[in-house]
Design a protein around this motif. Sequence first.
Motif, PDB file in Angstrom:
ATOM      1  N   ASP A  85       0.824  -1.207   0.000  1.00  0.00           N
ATOM      2  CA  ASP A  85       0.000   0.000   0.000  1.00  0.00           C
ATOM      3  C   ASP A  85       0.862   1.264   0.000  1.00  0.00           C
ATOM      4  O   ASP A  85       2.033   1.250   0.423  1.00  0.00           O
ATOM      5  N   LEU A  86       0.251   2.369  -0.439  1.00  0.00           N
ATOM      6  CA  LEU A  86       0.922   3.662  -0.515  1.00  0.00           C
ATOM      7  C   LEU A  86       0.520   4.510   0.686  1.00  0.00           C
ATOM      8  O   LEU A  86      -0.659   4.595   1.030  1.00  0.00           O
ATOM      9  N   THR A  87       1.516   5.158   1.317  1.00  0.00           N
ATOM     10  CA  THR A  87       1.260   6.013   2.478  1.00  0.00           C
ATOM     11  C   THR A  87       1.719   7.439   2.178  1.00  0.00           C
ATOM     12  O   THR A  87       2.859   7.654   1.763  1.00  0.00           O
ATOM     13  N   VAL A  88       0.827   8.398   2.400  1.00  0.00           N
ATOM     14  CA  VAL A  88       1.140   9.822   2.260  1.00  0.00           C
ATOM     15  C   VAL A  88       0.997  10.449   3.639  1.00  0.00           C
ATOM     16  O   VAL A  88      -0.035  10.282   4.301  1.00  0.00           O
ATOM     17  N   ALA A  89       2.033  11.157   4.096  1.00  0.00           N
ATOM     18  CA  ALA A  89       2.044  11.656   5.471  1.00  0.00           C
ATOM     19  C   ALA A  89       2.545  13.092   5.540  1.00  0.00           C
ATOM     20  O   ALA A  89       3.346  13.529   4.709  1.00  0.00           O
ATOM     21  N   THR A  90       2.072  13.810   6.564  1.00  0.00           N
ATOM     22  CA  THR A  90       2.598  15.127   6.908  1.00  0.00           C
ATOM     23  C   THR A  90       3.153  15.065   8.320  1.00  0.00           C
ATOM     24  O   THR A  90       2.654  14.316   9.175  1.00  0.00           O
ATOM     25  N   ARG A  91       4.200  15.868   8.555  1.00  0.00           N
ATOM     26  CA  ARG A  91       4.824  15.966   9.875  1.00  0.00           C
ATOM     27  C   ARG A  91       4.906  17.455  10.226  1.00  0.00           C
ATOM     28  O   ARG A  91       5.660  18.196   9.585  1.00  0.00           O
ATOM     29  N   TRP A  92       4.137  17.891  11.222  1.00  0.00           N
ATOM     30  CA  TRP A  92       4.051  19.312  11.572  1.00  0.00           C
ATOM     31  C   TRP A  92       4.519  19.510  13.009  1.00  0.00           C
ATOM     32  O   TRP A  92       3.915  19.002  13.945  1.00  0.00           O
ATOM     33  N   ARG A  93       5.622  20.265  13.153  1.00  0.00           N
ATOM     34  CA  ARG A  93       6.151  20.522  14.494  1.00  0.00           C
ATOM     35  C   ARG A  93       5.336  21.615  15.174  1.00  0.00           C
ATOM     36  O   ARG A  93       5.256  22.744  14.683  1.00  0.00           O
TER      37      ARG A  93
END
Length: 269
Positions: free
Chosen positions: A109-117
């Motif tokens: 599967d494909l995973t799209v992620a954001t990381r916000w400090r």
Amino acid sequence: MTALLLASAARAQEPAPPSPAPDHGKVATDDATPAGAGTRELELGYLPSVTHHGGGRFERAAHAHVNAFSVTALYGVTGDLDLKVTGGFAHAMDRSDPSAATRGSGLTDLTVATRWRLLASARRALDVMLTTAVVAPIGHEAATGSLGLTQGFWSARNALVASKDWGRLTGNAELALTVPLGGGAGGFRSVTCANLAAGYAVLPWLQPLVEANYDLTRSATTAQRVAVTAGVNLAGSGGTRLLAGVQRAVWGRNVVESTSGLVAFKTGF
């Protein structure tokens, strides 16, 4: 000559620049430090796992194993925001049902992620981050004579992550919740994960790691698992890093006993 001697003495009295903080990367626990604005990173990973026969509080199971390979591209949108995309390939073998397919190979599967400090405190040596990941079920589906390699439904994972330094000691904490999006998940309702990790920079580039991992899965039955992870973080120049580790389940309820590993190489591009 006098001017040169005075300049040399002045430089000698200047405080040495602070040494960089150890890398916060861990094996099974996320870190809360963004890559930085304009940073581009590529990570190649190998993730093997083995299912054991079980015993004690673990479910009895036939032998199974998975060899998975992942590719992750990360881009630092701002100083506090990263965007990450992960895809991969896997080969699986599972003898749980001898009358059905026992092997399968294909895309995962494909995973799209954001990381916000959310918080960056230099005084406390503390970062706090919110990560959001959406899984698209594009992986290889089960077919006659072939095991499936997809979870079969869309899902979202939100996690609150913190990273903190105490000199050479680094600590990470992660609390995450995964829920299905839309239909197709059957009886699956959620997964809650709690991870704690620590590393100690024996050398500027060498950091042994130890982690405690817990997950609670709510579906038709409730499953729990406690695991321990040991590994090493080898940090190089220019953001290059090699992570390697092994995770072993030590307690479980309504879940199979398993051992998994990770070898991941990260570099800028």
